[in-house]
Structures are given as structure tokens and as C-alpha cells.
Design an enzyme around this catalytic site. Structure first.
Site, PDB file in Angstrom:
ATOM      1  N   ARG A 156       0.858  -1.188   0.000  1.00  0.00           N
ATOM      2  CA  ARG A 156       0.000   0.000   0.000  1.00  0.00           C
ATOM      3  C   ARG A 156       0.894   1.238   0.000  1.00  0.00           C
ATOM      4  O   ARG A 156       1.894   1.294   0.729  1.00  0.00           O
ATOM      5  CB  ARG A 156      -0.907   0.029   1.237  1.00  0.00           C
ATOM      6  CG  ARG A 156      -2.079  -0.960   1.185  1.00  0.00           C
ATOM      7  CD  ARG A 156      -3.111  -0.606   0.109  1.00  0.00           C
ATOM      8  NE  ARG A 156      -4.258  -1.507   0.069  1.00  0.00           N
ATOM      9  CZ  ARG A 156      -4.357  -2.602  -0.695  1.00  0.00           C
ATOM     10  NH1 ARG A 156      -3.368  -2.946  -1.512  1.00  0.00           N
ATOM     11  NH2 ARG A 156      -5.450  -3.336  -0.675  1.00  0.00           N
ATOM     12  N   GLU A 165      -4.414   7.094  -5.289  1.00  0.00           N
ATOM     13  CA  GLU A 165      -4.631   6.320  -6.519  1.00  0.00           C
ATOM     14  C   GLU A 165      -5.988   6.665  -7.100  1.00  0.00           C
ATOM     15  O   GLU A 165      -6.958   6.785  -6.332  1.00  0.00           O
ATOM     16  CB  GLU A 165      -4.540   4.821  -6.209  1.00  0.00           C
ATOM     17  CG  GLU A 165      -3.150   4.397  -5.760  1.00  0.00           C
ATOM     18  CD  GLU A 165      -3.039   2.903  -5.447  1.00  0.00           C
ATOM     19  OE1 GLU A 165      -3.997   2.152  -5.707  1.00  0.00           O
ATOM     20  OE2 GLU A 165      -1.992   2.498  -4.952  1.00  0.00           O
ATOM     21  N   HIS A 189      -1.168  -0.202  -9.835  1.00  0.00           N
ATOM     22  CA  HIS A 189      -1.769  -1.132  -8.860  1.00  0.00           C
ATOM     23  C   HIS A 189      -2.267  -2.415  -9.567  1.00  0.00           C
ATOM     24  O   HIS A 189      -3.474  -2.680  -9.635  1.00  0.00           O
ATOM     25  CB  HIS A 189      -2.915  -0.462  -8.090  1.00  0.00           C
ATOM     26  CG  HIS A 189      -3.213  -1.147  -6.779  1.00  0.00           C
ATOM     27  ND1 HIS A 189      -3.603  -0.464  -5.655  1.00  0.00           N
ATOM     28  CD2 HIS A 189      -3.181  -2.456  -6.423  1.00  0.00           C
ATOM     29  CE1 HIS A 189      -3.802  -1.327  -4.661  1.00  0.00           C
ATOM     30  NE2 HIS A 189      -3.556  -2.541  -5.110  1.00  0.00           N
TER      31      HIS A 189
END
Ligand code: DGY
Length: 326
Positions: free
Chosen positions: A238, A267, A286
Site C-alpha cells: 500500500r 490512486e 496497482h
């Protein structure tokens, strides 16, 4: 009898939709990106179950708007977007999807490690721009993996899968984890060390811990300064585990050699994020679990957890079992 009502907050793969079909009455968000908060808060008023994504903020306000909600089945292993205490207080079961994405995520972490070490993106750009005129001994020199030390922060399933890959490349493994992992130590020849030691001795540091109040900002300027100037940082966990401003400073001032990042503080990452201007950073949007098998497995598991909870069976992966054991 009426079927339980479910909202699916992003389009999931067919494997998951097939499981929902005929078992629940569901609506699925089909728009661009994640649904806006007001859409989610509106939908949640009528549903018994939510199939959620990491982009959904599931907090006290959310639970207050959801009088019939019994289960939130997260389509991810991480659940830092969910206030677990609030869920438990409201008697809502939280499920997640571990295991099915372990290898895919470790593969991406190792791909980033090799890409940064061998300057894959930089070299590819140089060649495509037509700048390759000759071969010379010190062109685009990178870093070895054999005989180097891989430091793993967070030695759960994904961290251990990363270690397995490192071993295959001849690396020694050290790890930092709240609890010891004796079996994995034996299998992988891994050694548990303090965070300080890990940062000091590792040639590669790969982050695999969940985002919690203990790990938020775990790697800041002071920690980056402890790393070797030849070291590479990989983050597929993360973004908020690392202080992005400090990382930019370390990489642009060259007291850290490179970084491979699949996750960011915000994000989608804004195009003007300073880290994106650095050639010693390799980035992905991601994508850790983004393979056909993993995403199929996540969709299947998230749907099955949801159905099991709504039909009174114990789901395979429950984050707050206290709700069931009351
Ligand atoms: C996870 O499962 O937590 C991955 O990061 C995908 O979001």
C-alpha cells in the site's frame, strides 16, 4: 421468498457473476472508475450485501446508512478502506480474498525488482528513441541479484512467496515481521531481524505488510537514510506505508538507487506526481493481482463469501469472526 439484495461496486469477472446469478438480486456499477460516494451511500440503504473494492470508503457514516446490511465482501486481500471496528459494532461481517492472488502479486514485485535492477524501462526508451549507436562496457549498468540480500517487510503469504522467488535467484533473505515465522525460516533460510538491521544490510527491500496504524508511514526519510545508496525499494503493498515525498528526495538526490512502485499514496496517481519524473523509478498502476487466474479467483471468492454469509454459512475468509461468534 425474495432473494437478498446485493450491490457490486465495480464490474467483476464472469467467474464471480456466475456465482451470484440466481442466488441474489444484484446491481453492478458499470460506470467509469469507482462509483461516487453519494451513489454508494444511496445504494447501500436497500441492500443486504455489498461486494466492495479497495476504492470504496466503508466507514461509520456508511454503516449508519445501511440498515439491512449483513456482509461486505471485499474483492481484495487488503481491507484498509474498511473501518473494521465500526463494521463489528454494526454486526456486519467483513470478508476478503487472500491466497488466490499470492503468486501473482509476488510475481509483480519480483518483476519490478528485476526491471529496476536491470534498468529495463530506461534502456527500452533509449533504444526506441534511436539513441543506441554503439556498444560500450559501462553502458546502462545495473545491479545483480545473486549473492545479494533481499529484505522483506511483512512476512505473510505474499512476503514469503517473494522470498521464494529471491531464493531461486540466489539471494539471502531477511525479514521484519511482528511475529516469527519458524517454518518459513526453515524452508527459505530466512532470518528475522529488526527493521533497522533490515534497512541497513539489504540490497533490495520489498514491502508486503498490510496498511494499519502501525505501518502507515513506516518508511520515511529516517528509514530511507538507513538504506544502502545502492539499494532498491519495491512496494506492491500500500502506498501509504512509504512517505512519497521522502522517497522522491532519496531517489532524486541519489541516496537510494531505484524504486519499483505498484502502489501510491493517492490512486490513481496524478500525472504531475514528482516521482513519475524520475528515470530510476519503475511504476505500475496497482496491478499486483491483475492476472486472469488471480482476478478470476478473487471474483469467485468474493461472490462465494458473500453468498455464504447471506445464506447462513460461514464464509471461507472472514476478517471479523466476532460477528459470527456472538
Ligand atoms: C489487494 O488484494 O489488496 C490488492 O492490492 C488489490 O487491490
Amino acid at each position: 421468498m425474495a432473494l437478498p439484495k446485493v450491490y457490486v461496486s465495480q464490474r467483476i469477472l464472469k467467474e464471480g457473476r456466475d456465482i451470484l446469478e440466481g442466488q441474489v438480486s444484484y446491481r453492478m456499477w458499470e460506470g467509469e472508475g469507482a462509483p461516487d460516494r453519494d451513489i454508494l451511500l444511496r445504494e447501500v440503504q436497500f441492500i443486504d450485501g455489498l461486494l466492495s473494492m479497495p476504492a470504496d470508503k466503508i466507514d461509520e457514516e456508511f454503516f449508519q446508512q445501511a440498515p439491512h446490511l449483513k456482509v461486505v465482501s471485499q474483492h481484495a486481500v487488503g481491507f484498509d478502506n474498511i473501518d473494521i471496528e465500526a463494521a463489528t459494532r454494526h454486526g456486519v461481517l467483513i470478508c476478503n480474498t487472500p491466497d488466490v492472488l499470492t503468486d501473482a502479486t509476488a510475481d509483480l514485485a519480483f518483476t519490478l525488482l528485476l526491471a529496476v535492477a536491470r534498468r529495463l524501462v530506461e534502456c527500452s526508451g533509449y533504444l526506441r528513441r534511436g539513441e543506441w549507436r554503439t556498444w560500450y562496457p559501462d553502458m546502462w549498468l545495473g545491479m545483480d541479484t545473486a549473492r545479494k540480500t533481499l529484505g522483506i517487510i511483512g512476512f505473510g503469504k505474499i512476503g514469503q512467496a517473494m522470498a521464494r522467488r529471491g531464493r531461486g535467484f540466489g539471494m539471502s533473505i531477511v525479514y521484519f515481521n511482528p511475529s516469527p515465522k519458524p517454518e518459513a525460516e526453515k524452508e527459505l533460510g530466512a532470518r528475522r531481524v529488526s527493521l533497522d538491521e533490515l534497512l541497513r544490510i539489504s540490497d533490495y527491500v520489498s514491502i508486503h505488510c498490510p496498511l494499519t496504524s502501525e505501518t502507515r508511514g513506516l518508511i520515511g526519510e529516517a528509514e530511507l537514510k538507513k538504506m544502502k545508496s545502492t539499494a532498491i525499494l519495491i512496494n506492491t503493498a500500500r502506498g501509504l506505508v512509504v512517505d512519497q515525498r521522502a522517497l522522491y528526495k532519496a531517489l532524486s538526490e541519489k541516496w537510494l538507487w531505484g524504486a519499483g512502485l505498484d502502489v501510491f499514496e493517492v490512486e490513481p496517481v496524478p500525472a504531475d506526481e514528482p516521482l513519475l519524473s524520475l528515470s530510476n523509478v519503475t511504476v505500475m498502476p496497482h496491478m499486483g493481482s491483475a492476472t486472469l487466474d488471480s482476478r478470476g479467483g478473487m471474483s469467485r471468492l468474493a461472490a462465494q463469501n458473500l453468498i455464504d454469509a447471506l445464506q447462513g454459512r460461514r464464509p471461507a475468509y472472514v476478517v471479523n469472526p466476532e460477528v459470527l461468534d456472538r
